[in-house]
Design an enzyme around this catalytic site. Structure first.
Site, PDB file in Angstrom:
ATOM      1  N   ARG A  26      10.902  -1.228  -4.134  1.00 46.74           N
ATOM      2  CA  ARG A  26       9.836  -1.350  -5.132  1.00 46.74           C
ATOM      3  C   ARG A  26       9.841  -0.095  -5.995  1.00 46.74           C
ATOM      4  O   ARG A  26      10.075   1.008  -5.503  1.00 46.74           O
ATOM      5  CB  ARG A  26       8.454  -1.551  -4.490  1.00 46.74           C
ATOM      6  CG  ARG A  26       8.373  -2.871  -3.717  1.00 46.74           C
ATOM      7  CD  ARG A  26       6.950  -3.213  -3.319  1.00 46.74           C
ATOM      8  NE  ARG A  26       6.174  -3.670  -4.466  1.00 46.74           N
ATOM      9  CZ  ARG A  26       4.844  -3.838  -4.420  1.00 46.74           C
ATOM     10  NH1 ARG A  26       4.177  -3.543  -3.327  1.00 46.74           N
ATOM     11  NH2 ARG A  26       4.200  -4.273  -5.481  1.00 46.74           N
ATOM     12  N   GLY A  44       0.878  -1.162   0.000  1.00 47.04           N
ATOM     13  CA  GLY A  44       0.000   0.000   0.000  1.00 47.04           C
ATOM     14  C   GLY A  44       0.915   1.210   0.000  1.00 47.04           C
ATOM     15  O   GLY A  44       1.799   1.327   0.856  1.00 47.04           O
ATOM     16  N   ASN A  72      -1.965   1.987 -10.410  1.00 52.93           N
ATOM     17  CA  ASN A  72      -2.498   1.298  -9.240  1.00 52.93           C
ATOM     18  C   ASN A  72      -2.366  -0.194  -9.512  1.00 52.93           C
ATOM     19  O   ASN A  72      -1.934  -0.611 -10.590  1.00 52.93           O
ATOM     20  CB  ASN A  72      -3.957   1.723  -8.977  1.00 52.93           C
ATOM     21  CG  ASN A  72      -4.477   1.216  -7.643  1.00 52.93           C
ATOM     22  OD1 ASN A  72      -3.771   1.289  -6.642  1.00 52.93           O
ATOM     23  ND2 ASN A  72      -5.688   0.689  -7.615  1.00 52.93           N
ATOM     24  N   LYS A  73      -2.752  -0.995  -8.560  1.00 56.74           N
ATOM     25  CA  LYS A  73      -2.644  -2.446  -8.662  1.00 56.74           C
ATOM     26  C   LYS A  73      -3.124  -2.956 -10.016  1.00 56.74           C
ATOM     27  O   LYS A  73      -4.108  -2.464 -10.561  1.00 56.74           O
ATOM     28  CB  LYS A  73      -3.484  -3.074  -7.538  1.00 56.74           C
ATOM     29  CG  LYS A  73      -3.507  -4.585  -7.492  1.00 56.74           C
ATOM     30  CD  LYS A  73      -2.144  -5.209  -7.445  1.00 56.74           C
ATOM     31  CE  LYS A  73      -1.275  -4.668  -6.338  1.00 56.74           C
ATOM     32  NZ  LYS A  73       0.167  -4.978  -6.517  1.00 56.74           N
ATOM     33  N   ASP A  75      -0.896   4.180  -6.600  1.00 59.93           N
ATOM     34  CA  ASP A  75       0.510   4.131  -6.209  1.00 59.93           C
ATOM     35  C   ASP A  75       1.297   5.318  -6.733  1.00 59.93           C
ATOM     36  O   ASP A  75       2.331   5.687  -6.175  1.00 59.93           O
ATOM     37  CB  ASP A  75       1.134   2.818  -6.676  1.00 59.93           C
ATOM     38  CG  ASP A  75       0.555   1.661  -5.891  1.00 59.93           C
ATOM     39  OD1 ASP A  75      -0.579   1.240  -6.202  1.00 59.93           O
ATOM     40  OD2 ASP A  75       1.207   1.220  -4.925  1.00 59.93           O
TER      41      ASP A  75
END
Lengths: 353, 353
Positions: A96, A54, A254-255, A244
């Site tokens: 990341r 997250g 995003n995811k 993100d």
């Protein structure tokens, strides 16, 4: 397990023991397990392995990790200290690549360091600890404000679809996309929430469904490929997602799968809302094309969580962790400072004025 | 395991032992296991539990099951025999509600019975066996022809996306959506195929990826929610899917998630092709709204295939096995008799003239 979901924190600092305590989200929903991290390497792995995930929560954990990394420094002067700090910062920033909050939080720590270069090293360490804590405390307030702003777009009884987990454990508290759901729930809004399971790592099934269920919210778990039918059934009044990284033009990473949900929402005439702390908006990234999409190992698709391989041996895979939702599919971007509408080039810029 | 993928048959008749031999597709890709079924109850379960699945393969297995059920009948006259036959037919038709081929194959068996009411019961049994075998043999030719027709729409080197499994084990041979891929592969077309894993039961990962890999086709496995990014990357030139029932207006029921893929394809300007044997086109069903969508138990989402539950206990789920893709998203429907284009009300009707 029955406890207040808000008592569970993605990460926190145990300064006395010089440890970052991180909730291992890979064990959820089966176990609420915390791990103690004493080194930057250990925090790096927790981020890289998605034990903490997250965008906001990654930023907070990284800030704590950076503080822990330099807290024990034996540097004799500011230059030595700065070198150690920079090495630790550079290292942690590789955990990341997509979520900008990681870099944002580390940059904020560096800014604090530079602004206090005239202080003693002990004082600087104390200020860095405070800065890391501030990042967490501020995020809590940011999320609450995003929730209030987003709630102004929703009505009681609405059907809401969310993808991945932008909940309390993805942030300091409340979450981003889930914040209006929690705040609305407290006010008796009686939302009907549908949670995409979010393959391959099932953040929707394991985290969102768990969080909302614990909080007593009406939540229904679906597979990602069922988003179209629940929209067609007329069960969804709005789609709420986190992000993100938001580019200056509104393109939002995003995811993986978010862009598909956004296209479906557009086709079915359903508003699609991105919930973004200002720390997630990256005005230096002009469009989504400039956002690096993290590619992860294929085993996540056919091995993780399973007893036996559920695809043939040696199968070729493509496993991007994120995708970019083009600004044209986004109805509004909701920040702690207000709601941005298209054209985002202008409305996002104004958020920083 | 290395064998010719076309040697593997979804089901076949062992008349000597009065058994239907059905490939247990739930064991794939880890094991190629056949089960022998002696009763209609056993065949019903194989269909209901998805040991045999895929609209044409279900029809074939059901026809064999019906033959096996009445082969040993001790009925003394046609009326008694017809009663037993009808009971077995009605029972088998409840195995799954969405794919029309199940009803089509059973109706065809009944038609054969009625047309031969003047024959001896032994002769009728022999004719019913032949009819069941004919259903299988004809499907092989039907699929080959669908493959040839579909291939006329494709070019060498194309990137193709498919959802679920409409392959050789979903039919008598060749498959429907995979037929042009197999035939093209033999001709050196060098397709690059992307297979959606197809949650919750992973027919794409377990069956399509396995079939194509065995056949030496270039196949890449993705999660369902990655269809949008591979299209956006420019990797997909056409989407090929099978179907379980096509309504008279072209609305097509297929594995859950298909409608979402179709909407993405439209948005990205990619042709979306439905591959349908005429036996799958149900002119009595006027639109997709009239197609019953099978709802399956939620445990398939959070329990099946996993070592431990991957969602919180007691979570509410919605688990439709199929969805309907509106005709407006379908570029063409490819049958063994040719290619139907919109408006489908006319073009599908012509297929039956």
């Amino acid at each position: 397990m029955k406890q207040d979901i808000f008592d569970i924190m993605a990460s926190r600092l145990d300064d006395e023991n010089s440890e970052v305590i991180i909730l291992d989200q890979t064990s959820l929903p089966n176990e609420v397990r915390y791990k103690r991290h004493k080194t930057k390497e250990s925090v790096w792995e927790a981020i890289n392995h998605l034990e903490v995930r997250g965008a906001p929560a990654i930023g907070i954990a990284a800030a704590y990790g950076l503080y822990i990394a330099i807290k024990g420094s034996c540097a004799k002067n500011y230059e030595e200290f700065y070198k150690e700090f920079s090495e630790a910062k550079d290292f942690l920033s590789t955990a990341r690549p997509t979520a900008v909050n990681l870099f944002w939080a580390l940059d904020r720590m560096e800014k604090c360091l530079k602004e206090n270069c005239d202080k003693s090293l002990e004082e600087i360490k104390r200020l860095l600890r405070n800065e890391a804590e501030k990042i967490r405390f501020e995020d809590e307030e940011v999320c609450r404000q995003i929730g209030e702003n987003a709630l102004s777009l929703l009505n009681p009884g609405m059907g809401l679809l969310t993808h991945c987990n932008a909940g309390t454990i993805a942030t300091a508290k409340y979450g981003t996309a889930l914040a209006p759901i929690y705040i609305g729930h407290e006010k008796g809004y009686a939302f009907k929430v549908f949670a995409d399971e979010t393959r391959p790592l099932l953040q929707g099934a394991r985290l969102t469904a768990w969080e909302l269920q614990e909080a007593g919210v009406d939540v229904t778990l679906i597979c990602d490929n069922m988003a179209s039918i629940v929209m067609k059934n007329g069960w969804i009044d709005a789609v709420l997602v986190g992000c993100d990284r938001v580019a200056a033009n509104g393109d939002s990473a995003n995811k993986i799968g978010t862009s598909g949900v956004a296209i479906l929402a557009k086709e079915y005439g359903i508003p699609f809302y991105v919930h973004a702390p200002l720390s997630t908006i990256d005005m230096k990234t002009l469009t989504g094309k400039d956002i690096e999409i993290e590619l992860r190992r294929g085993e996540e698709i056919y091995e993780s969580w399973y007893c036996e391989p559920m695809a043939p041996k040696g199968i070729k895979t493509y496993n991007p962790a994120f995708d970019v939702t083009d600004a044209q599919y986004i109805t509004a971007i909701i920040t702690e400072k207000g709601i941005a509408y298209p054209p985002y080039e202008d409305s996002l810029k104004k958020m920083f004025e």
